[in-house]
Design a protein around this motif. Structure first.
Motif, PDB file in Angstrom:
ATOM      1  N   ILE A 153       0.845  -1.192   0.000  1.00  0.00           N
ATOM      2  CA  ILE A 153       0.000   0.000   0.000  1.00  0.00           C
ATOM      3  C   ILE A 153       0.881   1.242   0.000  1.00  0.00           C
ATOM      4  CG2 ILE A 153      -1.712   1.335   1.298  1.00  0.00           C
ATOM      5  CD1 ILE A 153      -2.659  -1.331   2.522  1.00  0.00           C
ATOM      6  N   VAL A 154       0.576   2.184  -0.888  1.00  0.00           N
ATOM      7  CA  VAL A 154       1.200   3.502  -0.807  1.00  0.00           C
ATOM      8  C   VAL A 154       0.185   4.441  -0.150  1.00  0.00           C
ATOM      9  CG1 VAL A 154       2.955   3.410  -2.599  1.00  0.00           C
ATOM     10  CG2 VAL A 154       0.599   3.816  -3.269  1.00  0.00           C
ATOM     11  N   ASP A 155       0.613   5.034   0.955  1.00  0.00           N
ATOM     12  CA  ASP A 155      -0.273   5.812   1.821  1.00  0.00           C
ATOM     13  C   ASP A 155       0.176   7.265   1.807  1.00  0.00           C
ATOM     14  OD1 ASP A 155      -2.012   6.679   3.822  1.00  0.00           O
ATOM     15  OD2 ASP A 155      -0.679   6.023   5.436  1.00  0.00           O
ATOM     16  N   GLY A 156      -0.578   8.103   1.115  1.00  0.00           N
ATOM     17  CA  GLY A 156      -0.214   9.505   1.135  1.00  0.00           C
ATOM     18  C   GLY A 156      -0.575  10.271  -0.124  1.00  0.00           C
ATOM     19  N   ASP A 157      -1.859  10.367  -0.427  1.00  0.00           N
ATOM     20  CA  ASP A 157      -2.278  11.201  -1.555  1.00  0.00           C
ATOM     21  C   ASP A 157      -2.477  12.633  -1.070  1.00  0.00           C
ATOM     22  OD1 ASP A 157      -3.058  11.756  -4.225  1.00  0.00           O
ATOM     23  OD2 ASP A 157      -5.154  11.701  -3.617  1.00  0.00           O
ATOM     24  N   GLY A 158      -1.409  13.206  -0.515  1.00  0.00           N
ATOM     25  CA  GLY A 158      -1.466  14.580  -0.036  1.00  0.00           C
ATOM     26  C   GLY A 158      -1.777  14.720   1.438  1.00  0.00           C
ATOM     27  N   GLY A 159      -1.917  13.611   2.169  1.00  0.00           N
ATOM     28  CA  GLY A 159      -2.195  13.680   3.598  1.00  0.00           C
ATOM     29  C   GLY A 159      -0.926  13.778   4.428  1.00  0.00           C
ATOM     30  N   MET A 160      -1.004  13.375   5.688  1.00  0.00           N
ATOM     31  CA  MET A 160       0.136  13.493   6.597  1.00  0.00           C
ATOM     32  C   MET A 160       1.192  12.421   6.338  1.00  0.00           C
ATOM     33  SD  MET A 160      -1.340  11.894  10.203  1.00  0.00           S
ATOM     34  CE  MET A 160      -2.942  12.704  10.118  1.00  0.00           C
ATOM     35  N   ASN A 161       0.832  11.333   5.663  1.00  0.00           N
ATOM     36  CA  ASN A 161       1.739  10.210   5.489  1.00  0.00           C
ATOM     37  C   ASN A 161       2.381  10.197   4.112  1.00  0.00           C
ATOM     38  OD1 ASN A 161       0.948   9.295   8.045  1.00  0.00           O
ATOM     39  ND2 ASN A 161      -0.709   8.073   7.194  1.00  0.00           N
ATOM     40  N   ASN A 162       3.576   9.653   4.040  1.00  0.00           N
ATOM     41  CA  ASN A 162       4.284   9.395   2.792  1.00  0.00           C
ATOM     42  C   ASN A 162       4.949   8.031   2.950  1.00  0.00           C
ATOM     43  OD1 ASN A 162       4.398  12.022   0.942  1.00  0.00           O
ATOM     44  ND2 ASN A 162       4.439  12.671   3.085  1.00  0.00           N
ATOM     45  N   ARG A 163       4.127   6.962   2.841  1.00  0.00           N
ATOM     46  CA  ARG A 163       4.581   5.638   3.248  1.00  0.00           C
ATOM     47  C   ARG A 163       4.352   4.587   2.169  1.00  0.00           C
ATOM     48  NH1 ARG A 163       1.816   4.438   9.047  1.00  0.00           N
ATOM     49  NH2 ARG A 163      -0.055   4.467   7.721  1.00  0.00           N
ATOM     50  N   LEU A 164       5.245   3.608   2.177  1.00  0.00           N
ATOM     51  CA  LEU A 164       5.068   2.359   1.452  1.00  0.00           C
ATOM     52  C   LEU A 164       5.091   1.250   2.489  1.00  0.00           C
ATOM     53  CD1 LEU A 164       5.133   0.356  -0.966  1.00  0.00           C
ATOM     54  CD2 LEU A 164       7.632   0.663  -0.999  1.00  0.00           C
ATOM     55  N   LEU A 165       4.018   0.459   2.551  1.00  0.00           N
ATOM     56  CA  LEU A 165       3.914  -0.614   3.524  1.00  0.00           C
ATOM     57  C   LEU A 165       3.739  -1.951   2.821  1.00  0.00           C
ATOM     58  CD1 LEU A 165       1.796   1.912   4.481  1.00  0.00           C
ATOM     59  CD2 LEU A 165       1.903   0.605   6.598  1.00  0.00           C
ATOM     60  N   LYS A 220       7.432  11.894  -1.504  1.00  0.00           N
ATOM     61  CA  LYS A 220       6.528  13.033  -1.474  1.00  0.00           C
ATOM     62  C   LYS A 220       5.339  12.673  -2.367  1.00  0.00           C
ATOM     63  CE  LYS A 220       9.734  16.844  -0.565  1.00  0.00           C
ATOM     64  NZ  LYS A 220      10.270  18.147  -1.082  1.00  0.00           N
ATOM     65  N   ILE A 221       4.266  12.257  -1.721  1.00  0.00           N
ATOM     66  CA  ILE A 221       3.057  11.767  -2.379  1.00  0.00           C
ATOM     67  C   ILE A 221       3.344  10.493  -3.176  1.00  0.00           C
ATOM     68  CG2 ILE A 221       1.028  12.324  -3.773  1.00  0.00           C
ATOM     69  CD1 ILE A 221       1.501  15.231  -3.308  1.00  0.00           C
ATOM     70  N   PRO A 222       3.584   9.386  -2.498  1.00  0.00           N
ATOM     71  CA  PRO A 222       3.675   8.096  -3.206  1.00  0.00           C
ATOM     72  C   PRO A 222       2.295   7.748  -3.749  1.00  0.00           C
ATOM     73  CG  PRO A 222       3.650   7.753  -0.826  1.00  0.00           C
ATOM     74  CD  PRO A 222       3.713   9.232  -1.032  1.00  0.00           C
ATOM     75  N   HIS A 223       2.186   7.645  -5.061  1.00  0.00           N
ATOM     76  CA  HIS A 223       0.872   7.652  -5.696  1.00  0.00           C
ATOM     77  C   HIS A 223       0.461   6.324  -6.315  1.00  0.00           C
ATOM     78  CE1 HIS A 223      -2.297   9.234  -8.503  1.00  0.00           C
ATOM     79  NE2 HIS A 223      -2.520  10.023  -7.473  1.00  0.00           N
ATOM     80  N   SER A 224       1.419   5.445  -6.570  1.00  0.00           N
ATOM     81  CA  SER A 224       1.088   4.184  -7.227  1.00  0.00           C
ATOM     82  C   SER A 224       2.133   3.128  -6.882  1.00  0.00           C
ATOM     83  CB  SER A 224       1.025   4.391  -8.749  1.00  0.00           C
ATOM     84  OG  SER A 224       0.666   3.212  -9.400  1.00  0.00           O
ATOM     85  N   VAL A 225       1.710   1.862  -6.895  1.00  0.00           N
ATOM     86  CA  VAL A 225       2.623   0.774  -6.545  1.00  0.00           C
ATOM     87  C   VAL A 225       2.292  -0.454  -7.375  1.00  0.00           C
ATOM     88  CG1 VAL A 225       1.141  -0.005  -4.635  1.00  0.00           C
ATOM     89  CG2 VAL A 225       3.577  -0.589  -4.638  1.00  0.00           C
ATOM     90  N   THR A 226       3.323  -1.181  -7.783  1.00  0.00           N
ATOM     91  CA  THR A 226       3.150  -2.451  -8.467  1.00  0.00           C
ATOM     92  C   THR A 226       4.359  -3.330  -8.184  1.00  0.00           C
ATOM     93  OG1 THR A 226       2.471  -3.439 -10.571  1.00  0.00           O
ATOM     94  CG2 THR A 226       4.254  -1.859 -10.670  1.00  0.00           C
ATOM     95  N   VAL A 227       4.244  -4.619  -8.471  1.00  0.00           N
ATOM     96  CA  VAL A 227       5.308  -5.588  -8.230  1.00  0.00           C
ATOM     97  C   VAL A 227       5.554  -6.351  -9.526  1.00  0.00           C
ATOM     98  CG1 VAL A 227       6.066  -7.572  -6.867  1.00  0.00           C
ATOM     99  CG2 VAL A 227       4.622  -5.811  -5.817  1.00  0.00           C
ATOM    100  N   ASP A 228       6.830  -6.498  -9.908  1.00  0.00           N
ATOM    101  CA  ASP A 228       7.125  -7.207 -11.152  1.00  0.00           C
ATOM    102  C   ASP A 228       7.449  -8.675 -10.895  1.00  0.00           C
ATOM    103  OD1 ASP A 228       9.833  -7.427 -10.479  1.00  0.00           O
ATOM    104  OD2 ASP A 228      10.469  -5.775 -11.760  1.00  0.00           O
ATOM    105  N   SER A 229       7.749  -9.389 -11.971  1.00  0.00           N
ATOM    106  CA  SER A 229       7.952 -10.832 -11.879  1.00  0.00           C
ATOM    107  C   SER A 229       9.332 -11.219 -11.361  1.00  0.00           C
ATOM    108  CB  SER A 229       7.735 -11.466 -13.256  1.00  0.00           C
ATOM    109  OG  SER A 229       8.634 -10.908 -14.192  1.00  0.00           O
ATOM    110  N   VAL A 230      10.207 -10.226 -11.120  1.00  0.00           N
ATOM    111  CA  VAL A 230      11.543 -10.515 -10.588  1.00  0.00           C
ATOM    112  C   VAL A 230      11.731  -9.862  -9.214  1.00  0.00           C
ATOM    113  CG1 VAL A 230      12.655 -11.020 -12.775  1.00  0.00           C
ATOM    114  CG2 VAL A 230      12.503  -8.642 -12.032  1.00  0.00           C
ATOM    115  N   GLU A 231      10.610  -9.781  -8.474  1.00  0.00           N
ATOM    116  CA  GLU A 231      10.616  -9.414  -7.050  1.00  0.00           C
ATOM    117  C   GLU A 231      11.043  -7.977  -6.796  1.00  0.00           C
ATOM    118  OE1 GLU A 231      12.636 -12.382  -4.729  1.00  0.00           O
ATOM    119  OE2 GLU A 231      11.111 -13.890  -5.180  1.00  0.00           O
ATOM    120  N   ARG A 232      10.649  -7.067  -7.670  1.00  0.00           N
ATOM    121  CA  ARG A 232      10.886  -5.640  -7.430  1.00  0.00           C
ATOM    122  C   ARG A 232       9.556  -4.926  -7.231  1.00  0.00           C
ATOM    123  NH1 ARG A 232      15.061  -4.797 -12.400  1.00  0.00           N
ATOM    124  NH2 ARG A 232      13.140  -5.430 -13.456  1.00  0.00           N
TER     125      ARG A 232
END
Length: 329
Positions: A186-198, A221-233
């Motif tokens: 989860i990327v948490d922080g669309d402009g709120g208090m958090n700027n996190r990747l969990l 600063k505003i982590p907005h999107s997240v995905t995972v590839d087939s080589v564990e990144r």
């Protein structure tokens, strides 16, 4: 040329000659002085192709949308496209179309302001995951639904913004990615208090977390999107820093960042970019393979791709539509 497809949502690896590579599709646009790097997906392997890789399917869908379309997710197993939209009380929060363009159903459920969306297919079930950035009693949460809109799970503390980890709290969570084993990013922080990747386990225990606000390594600063590839990144669109960062999915180790592909001015920065990444290890420098030009007024927000057909679906807030681009390869 062979193409090897993996089961991961949003990423496929391809074979080019004797070397493999991963291609990422990113969406970016400029509003005022800000470039927004919004979402990455991807696939195939057509290195060196001079002709365009995609064209617009102007006939999709057959019925228009009623609200502002913020997010889209493809269920390629069942040939469905889920769209999250916002508007008045008469605007359903989720509408479902077939990949052929036919409207199928709509549902509201307990969603205030859908932001990001993800479809998970497992051998036993299909589920739809939606991040809710609303500020009312249902907001600041991530929700899991059945394909018909039945609420299955709520992650976070509904109606209460925060940074806590026990109980888990969010402040405008932007997007989610779920692996087939149930691990959650989860990327948490669309402009709120958090700027996190969990990264969470299926029972919502935190495996690792990056959570500092800033522009240094592994800061956001505003982590907005997240995905995972087939080589564990794990790939994160770090929007206000105009870059994409990559992490090792098991340990959370930082692998590198791309910040040279997202600095263009003017209408040329309103585009879908197809980027090449090395198959393993360091992500090295950003390489643009191809682009799809978009109109400035459409304000694209997030996108998804069908790993079965290769079609790209772009949710556009300004145009109140989702556009479909089909591959020419």
């Amino acid at each position: 040329m062979g193409v090897s497809c993996y089961s991961r949502r949003r990423l496929l690896a391809g074979l080019v000659g004797a070397a493999s590579l991963v291609l990422l599709i990113t969406l970016s646009y400029r509003v005022g002085s800000e470039v927004q790097v919004l979402n990455q997906l991807t696939f195939y392997a057509l290195w060196g192709r001079e002709k365009p890789l995609y064209k617009l399917d102007a006939n999709w869908p057959f019925l228009p949308f009623a609200g502002q379309t913020f997010c889209v997710a493809v269920d390629d197993v069942n040939g469905l496209v889920y769209i999250g939209q916002r508007g008045g009380d008469d605007v359903p929060k989720v509408v479902v179309y077939s990949e052929d363009g036919f409207f199928l159903q709509a549902w509201n459920a307990t969603i205030e302001m859908p932001h990001g969306m993800f479809v998970l297919n497992t051998p036993n079930a299909t589920s739809v995951w939606i991040t809710d950035v609303g500020t009312g009693k249902y907001g600041h949460t991530v929700k899991q639904f059945s394909p018909s809109g039945q609420l299955l799970q709520v992650i976070g503390t509904a109606g209460k913004a925060g940074s806590g980890t026990n109980p888990l709290q969010f402040d405008q969570p932007a997007e989610i990615f779920v692996e087939e084993n149930g691990d959650i990013y989860i990327v948490d922080g669309d402009g709120g208090m958090n700027n996190r990747l969990l990264k969470l386990t299926p029972d919502l225990q935190i495996l690792w977390l990056h959570g500092e606000n800033g522009s240094s390594t592994a800061q956001f600063k505003i982590p907005h999107s997240v995905t995972v590839d087939s080589v564990e990144r794990v790939w994160v669109a770090d929007r206000a820093n105009w870059r994409i960062q990559a992490f090792q999915k098991t340990t959370g180790e930082w692998l590198g960042s791309w910040n040279r592909c997202f600095t263009q001015d003017g209408p040329s920065s309103v585009r879908v970019s197809i980027l090449a990444a090395p198959p393993v290890g360091s992500i090295e420098d950003c390489v643009v393979v191809d682009t799809i030009q978009l109109a400035k007024e459409v304000k694209p927000h997030l996108l998804d791709v069908s790993k079965k057909t290769g079609a790209i679906y772009v949710a556009e807030i300004g145009a109140q539509q989702v556009q479909k681009y089909v591959p020419l390869y």
